[in-house]
Enzyme design. Structure first.
Site, PDB file in Angstrom:
ATOM      1  N   GLN A  45       0.822  -1.210   0.000  1.00 38.25           N
ATOM      2  CA  GLN A  45       0.000   0.000   0.000  1.00 38.25           C
ATOM      3  C   GLN A  45       0.858   1.264   0.000  1.00 38.25           C
ATOM      4  O   GLN A  45       0.493   2.279  -0.600  1.00 38.25           O
ATOM      5  CB  GLN A  45      -0.962   0.010   1.190  1.00 38.25           C
ATOM      6  CG  GLN A  45      -0.332  -0.021   2.573  1.00 38.25           C
ATOM      7  CD  GLN A  45      -0.115  -1.421   3.093  1.00 38.25           C
ATOM      8  OE1 GLN A  45      -0.017  -2.370   2.326  1.00 38.25           O
ATOM      9  NE2 GLN A  45      -0.052  -1.572   4.421  1.00 38.25           N
ATOM     10  N   ASN A  58      10.069  -6.852   2.137  1.00 37.38           N
ATOM     11  CA  ASN A  58       9.795  -8.294   2.070  1.00 37.38           C
ATOM     12  C   ASN A  58       9.280  -8.681   0.678  1.00 37.38           C
ATOM     13  O   ASN A  58       9.273  -7.878  -0.258  1.00 37.38           O
ATOM     14  CB  ASN A  58       8.809  -8.696   3.168  1.00 37.38           C
ATOM     15  CG  ASN A  58       7.466  -7.995   3.043  1.00 37.38           C
ATOM     16  OD1 ASN A  58       7.095  -7.493   1.978  1.00 37.38           O
ATOM     17  ND2 ASN A  58       6.713  -7.967   4.128  1.00 37.38           N
ATOM     18  N   THR A 104      18.158 -11.267   2.238  1.00 35.21           N
ATOM     19  CA  THR A 104      19.557 -10.865   2.251  1.00 35.21           C
ATOM     20  C   THR A 104      20.480 -12.074   2.221  1.00 35.21           C
ATOM     21  O   THR A 104      20.083 -13.186   2.582  1.00 35.21           O
ATOM     22  CB  THR A 104      19.843  -9.993   3.481  1.00 35.21           C
ATOM     23  OG1 THR A 104      21.133  -9.390   3.333  1.00 35.21           O
ATOM     24  CG2 THR A 104      19.806 -10.804   4.763  1.00 35.21           C
ATOM     25  N   GLN A 133      24.562 -11.952   9.203  1.00 33.31           N
ATOM     26  CA  GLN A 133      23.621 -11.854   8.092  1.00 33.31           C
ATOM     27  C   GLN A 133      22.379 -12.689   8.353  1.00 33.31           C
ATOM     28  O   GLN A 133      21.264 -12.304   7.996  1.00 33.31           O
ATOM     29  CB  GLN A 133      24.301 -12.281   6.790  1.00 33.31           C
ATOM     30  CG  GLN A 133      23.839 -11.527   5.571  1.00 33.31           C
ATOM     31  CD  GLN A 133      24.070 -10.023   5.686  1.00 33.31           C
ATOM     32  OE1 GLN A 133      24.977  -9.578   6.373  1.00 33.31           O
ATOM     33  NE2 GLN A 133      23.238  -9.240   5.032  1.00 33.31           N
ATOM     34  N   HIS A 158      19.210 -11.203  10.100  1.00 32.27           N
ATOM     35  CA  HIS A 158      18.210 -10.371   9.423  1.00 32.27           C
ATOM     36  C   HIS A 158      16.859 -11.059   9.309  1.00 32.27           C
ATOM     37  O   HIS A 158      15.819 -10.437   9.511  1.00 32.27           O
ATOM     38  CB  HIS A 158      18.686 -10.025   8.008  1.00 32.27           C
ATOM     39  CG  HIS A 158      19.559  -8.824   7.933  1.00 32.27           C
ATOM     40  ND1 HIS A 158      19.087  -7.544   8.032  1.00 32.27           N
ATOM     41  CD2 HIS A 158      20.900  -8.702   7.758  1.00 32.27           C
ATOM     42  CE1 HIS A 158      20.078  -6.685   7.921  1.00 32.27           C
ATOM     43  NE2 HIS A 158      21.190  -7.363   7.752  1.00 32.27           N
ATOM     44  N   GLU A 184      24.859 -10.860  -2.825  1.00 28.38           N
ATOM     45  CA  GLU A 184      24.597  -9.472  -2.428  1.00 28.38           C
ATOM     46  C   GLU A 184      25.827  -8.906  -1.715  1.00 28.38           C
ATOM     47  O   GLU A 184      26.319  -7.827  -2.039  1.00 28.38           O
ATOM     48  CB  GLU A 184      23.376  -9.433  -1.503  1.00 28.38           C
ATOM     49  CG  GLU A 184      23.066  -8.051  -0.961  1.00 28.38           C
ATOM     50  CD  GLU A 184      21.992  -8.090   0.116  1.00 28.38           C
ATOM     51  OE1 GLU A 184      21.468  -7.010   0.449  1.00 28.38           O
ATOM     52  OE2 GLU A 184      21.690  -9.186   0.643  1.00 28.38           O
ATOM     53  N   HIS A 185      26.314  -9.637  -0.711  1.00 34.43           N
ATOM     54  CA  HIS A 185      27.538  -9.261   0.005  1.00 34.43           C
ATOM     55  C   HIS A 185      28.557 -10.381  -0.156  1.00 34.43           C
ATOM     56  O   HIS A 185      28.228 -11.542   0.090  1.00 34.43           O
ATOM     57  CB  HIS A 185      27.284  -9.090   1.507  1.00 34.43           C
ATOM     58  CG  HIS A 185      26.128  -8.211   1.857  1.00 34.43           C
ATOM     59  ND1 HIS A 185      24.849  -8.709   2.072  1.00 34.43           N
ATOM     60  CD2 HIS A 185      26.058  -6.878   2.051  1.00 34.43           C
ATOM     61  CE1 HIS A 185      24.043  -7.702   2.380  1.00 34.43           C
ATOM     62  NE2 HIS A 185      24.748  -6.584   2.369  1.00 34.43           N
ATOM     63  N   ASP A 214      27.063  -2.145   6.410  1.00 39.94           N
ATOM     64  CA  ASP A 214      25.670  -1.894   6.768  1.00 39.94           C
ATOM     65  C   ASP A 214      25.484  -0.523   7.398  1.00 39.94           C
ATOM     66  O   ASP A 214      24.391   0.040   7.348  1.00 39.94           O
ATOM     67  CB  ASP A 214      25.170  -2.965   7.744  1.00 39.94           C
ATOM     68  CG  ASP A 214      24.886  -4.284   7.064  1.00 39.94           C
ATOM     69  OD1 ASP A 214      24.697  -4.295   5.839  1.00 39.94           O
ATOM     70  OD2 ASP A 214      24.859  -5.316   7.766  1.00 39.94           O
ATOM     71  N   HIS A 233      11.932  11.809 -42.922  1.00 38.08           N
ATOM     72  CA  HIS A 233      13.018  12.143 -42.006  1.00 38.08           C
ATOM     73  C   HIS A 233      14.076  12.958 -42.745  1.00 38.08           C
ATOM     74  O   HIS A 233      14.584  13.975 -42.242  1.00 38.08           O
ATOM     75  CB  HIS A 233      13.665  10.877 -41.432  1.00 38.08           C
ATOM     76  CG  HIS A 233      12.884  10.235 -40.330  1.00 38.08           C
ATOM     77  ND1 HIS A 233      11.599   9.799 -40.481  1.00 38.08           N
ATOM     78  CD2 HIS A 233      13.233   9.947 -39.047  1.00 38.08           C
ATOM     79  CE1 HIS A 233      11.174   9.274 -39.349  1.00 38.08           C
ATOM     80  NE2 HIS A 233      12.156   9.352 -38.454  1.00 38.08           N
TER      81      HIS A 233
END
Length: 443
Positions: free
Chosen positions: A197, A226, A249, A271, A274, A340-341, A374, A433
């Site tokens: 939302q 999420n 993650t 990690q 998380h 990602e890391h 982070d 053109h």
């Protein structure tokens, strides 16, 4: 603790390595398409009913109905005034370092003189209005306020709005630390809205029943969330630009026998803290290190605050210790996995890191943990997940800018190139053109 995958017998051809290792190291199953079925009606409702729909969804999913969508200025000021001085000092240092790297990354307009009287300027312009999303689920990610807002501010974005879920324990406002971070950065347009939302509100705008506009549409939405936030981004893309569809993650650690198992274990746990679906992957050519890391994981879990969450993540199919023959194979596995890391804790970490082409961010050496990135490394922690690091970049000041070409030709400059334009237009069977040039050069 973590399962083991033995890839030492695999020896794919160089042009097949990425595909083989991408398949060999699994990730958590995330069905964004399934989540789309849930977020479509939410987004459609917000588009149709505006602010009331956002408030209704907040009451349903967050268990609280804010008195109003926009957070009052007094609440922002109070949150900053009551913020722990140590947290404020840490935030200020995080902002300082990220602002410095963002300013260094900022591209500038430039002009090319392609011929006498003919110039093409690449003009860098900021997005005019952006919506930043900050999750508020398992942890109040006040650092994510910094990571999204600072590059937007450095880019020169004139309109910055931020949304974070309402919290029942705080009277329907977002977490106070998130509000304090907003106030510290001078962001005063903050909304108590979360999930799909909130993103729909940013994409379509939202008005009250009396027609009062509570939130104007934005051009770009950034920030993690999420699976439902990821699904909403996919649904809304095209109506609005997005940074990426962030999934759970993940961390991968390339480590050899020289690595400190206590450091490696601590980073894998950090990690996993998380999310139960977070991925922690150790890639090593040393079975003795793997054994030592397992022992450290068991020991450190005894003092970990979120032990149940961490254990679930480490036990999940998305986490594993991957055994490889040598560092060369470790590099191939890491490039296939595209974490990602990615941490590199080897005898020659810099040389190994230089061979990595697929990672959201690389953390080099034993004293550069992901958690530094982070919060206070000066890098950005909003990074591509789910293997998207093979084609996508982390959030930076560039995400908040656009390039425009500004073309200026004199009459003589047009005459000099005009015949080429006419020739190419005829080759494409688009004679009008060419006529648009000839009408200027035939006089």
């Amino acid at each position: 603790m973590m399962r083991r995958l033995d890839l030492r017998s695999l020896a794919p051809a160089p042009d097949e390595a990425a595909v083989v290792y991408t398949a060999a190291v699994p990730r958590a199953a995330v069905d964004v398409e399934h989540a789309l079925a849930a977020v479509r009606p939410i987004c459609d409702d917000v588009r149709a009913r505006g602010s009331v729909a956002v408030l209704d969804a907040g009451e349903k999913f967050d268990g609280v109905r804010p008195a109003q969508l926009r957070v009052p200025a007094a609440a922002l000021a109070d949150a900053l005034a009551t913020l722990d001085p140590a947290i404020r000092a840490a935030l200020e240092e995080s902002v300082r370092r990220l602002r410095q790297t963002s300013q260094a990354e900022l591209e500038h307009s430039l002009t090319s003189d392609v011929a006498p009287g003919a110039t093409v300027e690449r003009r860098i312009v900021p997005m005019q209005r952006v919506g930043l999303y900050v999750p508020g689920g398992l942890a109040p990610l006040l650092s994510t306020v910094v990571m999204n807002a600072v590059p937007a501010q450095v880019a020169g974005v004139p309109g910055i709005a931020l949304a974070s879920p309402p919290q029942a324990e705080f009277g329907g406002l977002p977490h106070p630390s998130i509000l304090a971070a907003c106030a510290l950065l001078g962001i005063d347009e903050v909304y108590a809205a979360g999930g799909a939302q909130a993103l729909a509100m940013f994409a379509y705008g939202a008005a009250s029943e009396d027609g009062t506009v509570d939130c104007r549409p934005v051009n770009l939405i950034t920030g993690p969330g999420n699976i439902y936030v990821a699904a909403a981004k996919r649904h809304l893309q095209g109506t609005v630009s997005i940074d990426s569809e962030a999934g759970p993650t993940e961390i991968a650690v390339i480590a050899d026998a020289t690595a400190d198992p206590a450091f490696v274990a601590a980073d894998l746990i950090s990690q996993a803290e998380h999310d139960p679906m977070a991925a922690s992957v150790l890639i090593t050519d040393s079975e003795s290190l793997a054994d030592a890391v397992d022992a450290e994981l068991a020991t450190q879990l005894g003092t970990t605050r979120h032990a149940d969450r961490v254990r679930t993540a480490l036990d999940g199919p998305q986490s594993a210790t991957v055994l490889v023959r040598d560092v060369d194979q470790a590099v191939d596995v890491a490039n296939g996995y595209a974490a990602e890391h990615l941490e590199v804790q080897t005898a020659d970490s810099s040389a190994v890191a230089a061979r990595i082409v697929n990672a959201g961010a690389i953390f080099v050496g034993s004293f550069t943990p992901v958690s530094l990135g982070d919060y206070a490394a000066g890098s950005n922690h909003v990074l591509p997940t789910a293997g998207c690091a093979c084609h996508s970049s982390g959030l930076s000041v560039r995400a908040f800018c656009k390039n425009m070409h500004v073309v200026t030709y004199s009459e003589q400059a047009l005459r000099e190139v005009g015949d080429h334009v006419v020739t190419l237009a005829e080759a494409e069977n688009l004679p009008s053109h060419g006529a648009a040039v000839s009408v200027r050069t035939s006089r």
